[in-house]
Scaffold this active site. Structure first.
Site, PDB file in Angstrom:
ATOM      1  N   CYS A  82       0.847  -1.208   0.000  1.00 15.87           N
ATOM      2  CA  CYS A  82       0.000   0.000   0.000  1.00 15.87           C
ATOM      3  C   CYS A  82       0.878   1.252   0.000  1.00 15.87           C
ATOM      4  O   CYS A  82       1.514   1.582   1.009  1.00 15.87           O
ATOM      5  CB  CYS A  82      -0.910  -0.027   1.223  1.00 15.87           C
ATOM      6  SG  CYS A  82      -1.821   1.495   1.520  1.00 15.87           S
ATOM      7  N   CYS A  85      -0.016   3.952   2.555  1.00 13.35           N
ATOM      8  CA  CYS A  85       0.382   3.523   3.895  1.00 13.35           C
ATOM      9  C   CYS A  85       1.818   3.925   4.185  1.00 13.35           C
ATOM     10  O   CYS A  85       2.165   4.297   5.310  1.00 13.35           O
ATOM     11  CB  CYS A  85       0.254   2.002   4.032  1.00 13.35           C
ATOM     12  SG  CYS A  85      -1.428   1.355   3.884  1.00 13.35           S
TER      13      CYS A  85
END
Length: 320
Positions: A82, A85
């Site tokens: 991600c 993230c």
């Protein structure tokens, strides 16, 4: 500042008061135990590096639920693949350390901890939640600017202190945090005043106004969820609602209406169980409607940890 008591009596108020009282007792016990450990070991507090921890399904109860009785625990759901993230994670870590023990950051890798991912009802990552006194609340999803995250953290700390008596953990080399009273938001105060007058519509609009300009405002989220529940049941005919639910066990709207009554009547487990059963019986849009409403009820109650975790586990079993 905590949400005001609602104008209507029922489980929303009583559960919140009961949970807050129990959380304060646990927080006081945790502080006593921590002080005793410090007295015996000349402990000056945790190291700053210990404010950010990796959490798994096996350590969740110890590192999140138990620790949430002494410090607000912020949960960062993330994954290696991600990209957002990777932007948000370091910012959360840096901010957590800057709060010097007022917040603990728990990082959960969703790929390695699917059960926690499902139990929290995470829709996408990065997703940030908080646990205070064993009670879960969503904070925000996706990357966010530092200023907005600081506002959310400030509100989280204020709720923890004023509603639960939770003040954080000592950190090596850090000065004690100064006591402060957060400023009163006039729009939030307008919502509280409307609730005191029994004007649920006015309260709901006031809280929505707060959230339109400050989507991460925790107090407004809690108060809005409770006010909306109270308005839904305000004019309900309990006998008619329960008869409709009994006659149509697979009708999500009938079951949702009955679950709202269950909740306001103090039957928290019944409300959760009813909607879990509805999710099990239905498919497509009907299933999604029941699932989303169940998640809303979790937010409304600010439920004690065993009931929420149990219901989330039951929901996960039905869904997966």
């Amino acid at each position: 500042m905590q949400p005001r008591n609602m104008s209507m009596s029922g489980v929303v108020d009583l559960a919140a008061v009961k949970a807050a009282g129990e959380a304060k007792q646990k927080a006081e016990q945790a502080r006593r135990e921590q002080a005793a450990r410090g007295a015996g070991q000349n402990d000056q507090g945790v190291a700053p590096s210990q404010l950010v921890i990796d959490v798994t399904e096996a350590t969740f109860e110890r590192d999140v639920l138990e620790r949430s009785n002494e410090v607000p625990v912020v949960i960062d759901f993330w994954a290696e693949w991600c990209e957002p993230c990777k932007q948000l994670g370091p910012l959360l870590e840096r901010l957590t350390e800057s709060y010097a023990g007022r917040i603990l950051l728990a990082k959960i890798d969703v790929d390695a901890n699917q059960l926690l991912f499902q139990q929290f009802g995470v829709q996408g990552i990065p997703a940030v939640f908080a646990v205070i006194g064993g009670q879960m609340m969503p904070l925000f999803q996706g990357a966010a600017p530092e200023a907005q995250i600081r506002e959310v953290f400030d509100q989280l700390i204020a709720v923890a202190e004023q509603r639960f008596g939770i003040t954080g953990i000592p950190v090596e080399g850090a000065a004690p945090a100064a006591e402060h009273e957060p400023p009163i938001d006039p729009a939030l105060a307008a919502g509280h005043d409307a609730l005191d007058r029994g004007d649920l519509g006015g309260a709901i609009q006031a809280y929505k106004n707060v959230l339109s300009g400050d989507p991460g405002n925790i107090e407004a989220k809690l108060a809005l969820a409770q006010a909306e529940l109270l308005r839904r049941v305000q004019d309900a005919d309990p006998q008619a609602v329960r008869k409709a639910a009994a006659d149509s066990p697979a009708d999500p709207e009938a079951q949702i209406a009955a679950a709202d009554l269950d909740l306001v009547g103090g039957h928290v487990e019944d409300a959760f169980g009813r909607l879990v059963d509805t999710v099990k019986r239905t498919v497509g849009e009907d299933r999604e409607r029941a699932r989303l409403h169940l998640l809303e009820l979790f937010d409304v109650v600010g439920a004690e940890e065993p009931r929420v975790v149990s219901a989330r586990a039951a929901l996960a079993r039905v869904l997966f």
